[in-house]
Design an enzyme around this catalytic site. Sequence first.
Site, short mmCIF file in Angstrom:
data_model
loop_
_atom_site.label_atom_id
_atom_site.label_comp_id
_atom_site.label_asym_id
_atom_site.label_seq_id
_atom_site.Cartn_x
_atom_site.Cartn_y
_atom_site.Cartn_z
N ALA A 65 0.80 -1.23 0.00
CA ALA A 65 0.00 0.00 0.00
C ALA A 65 0.83 1.27 0.00
CB ALA A 65 -0.93 0.00 1.21
N ASN A 66 2.13 1.19 -0.17
CA ASN A 66 2.95 2.39 -0.10
C ASN A 66 3.00 3.17 -1.42
OD1 ASN A 66 4.71 -0.08 -0.62
ND2 ASN A 66 6.02 1.57 -1.39
N ILE A 69 -1.24 1.35 -7.10
CA ILE A 69 -2.60 0.84 -6.90
C ILE A 69 -2.92 0.66 -5.43
CG2 ILE A 69 -4.12 -1.14 -7.31
CD1 ILE A 69 -2.81 -1.48 -10.02
N GLY A 70 -2.00 0.08 -4.67
CA GLY A 70 -2.25 -0.17 -3.25
C GLY A 70 -2.53 1.11 -2.47
N TYR A 219 6.50 -15.57 -13.59
CA TYR A 219 5.41 -14.65 -13.26
C TYR A 219 4.05 -15.31 -13.53
CZ TYR A 219 2.45 -10.46 -13.42
OH TYR A 219 1.47 -9.54 -13.20
#
Length: 379
Positions: A65-66, A69-70, A219
């Site tokens: 979240a830093n 999108i987050g 990925y």
Amino acid sequence: MGVSNKGMDDFFANMPNPDAIFQSWWPFIIAGLVGTIYGFRQWIRGPKCIGGARLKDKTVIVTGANGCIGKEIALQLANRGGKIIMACRDETEGKKAAEFVRKETENMDVYFMKLDLNSFKSIRAFVDRFKKKEKHLHILINNAGVMMCPEEKTEDGFDSQFQTNYLGPFLLTELLLDMLKGSAPSRIINTTASAQNLGDIHFEDINLESTEHTLGDLYAQSKLAVVLHTFQLAERLKDTKVTSNVVNPGICNSDIYRHLPLKSKKFIRVSFAPFMWFLMKYPEDGAQISIYLATAEELGETTGKHFKDSKEQPLSGKCQEKVLQEQLYRASLKWIKSAVESPEGQIGYKGDSVEEIKSKQPEMKEREGSAKMERVRVK
């Protein structure tokens, strides 16, 4: 006849000048072109979540979240009154992001907590701190991820893409299930990408050390694993009020592409910047689907689904294979156990075979019918 010719001459004489007509239409042509480009750009960005429930007295964890999108997810959910835990690996950036969200939303119930998904030790420490601090957890958004980063192993012995994108969030979710059940109705939201369609789970060689591969293969494997776990978890929790869904935010102009030439090579980055701006979503656009899944009241009982652009998009193929889902679940538990028991981070388990899983299916179905399917506990 003369009168007729005179009338025709007068008619043509009174017609507007064709050159003037052509010149006068240019503003309309330009306006139409600009409007078309703008409309296409807005279509690329996708729909926005403008409704949804308030989150007063709800506790939310958002990983990664830093930034990008987050950070947008945390910002929008904080605007809805939720208590937001911003779980980030980078302490400096995480604290800055939490302070930014508090100032923008005037919601003081926004906190940074350190979490490194590349470390099982860090994940367990995060869960211990969280459980000591909080009594409830209503929404868990597993947003953090990496894409095609330089190939390396984590301290637990796994490829960094596989652990960051899948195995770390798997462990985090399993350790928080008791709180999610105790806070029900609650929601688990995982994050995937279209690369899931290209993935395979290499149970015999999960790090692809003995298999010719690309970073894209690693990925794709990790994203397929995310989907398989989401659907298996939804089935496991079907008799609870905990939902499990997976979202695809689309192609966003975010830091997840920082290891690709489009971002890492300055000349290419500058050359393609206009195209990237036009053809890729902003981070705030990519956040909309997670916000929708977290707040939409009509999705309170929806589980085991895949969403993109604020609507359900069914998946097929490997993603829906029950045996593969169960095989991955069992393997994941034992991979984690093996990593804990091996200080060197050596992986000592390669997964139950398909035959072993199938042989147990009658017993599994019987247990599922009574909602008491026996599970190995994550310790």
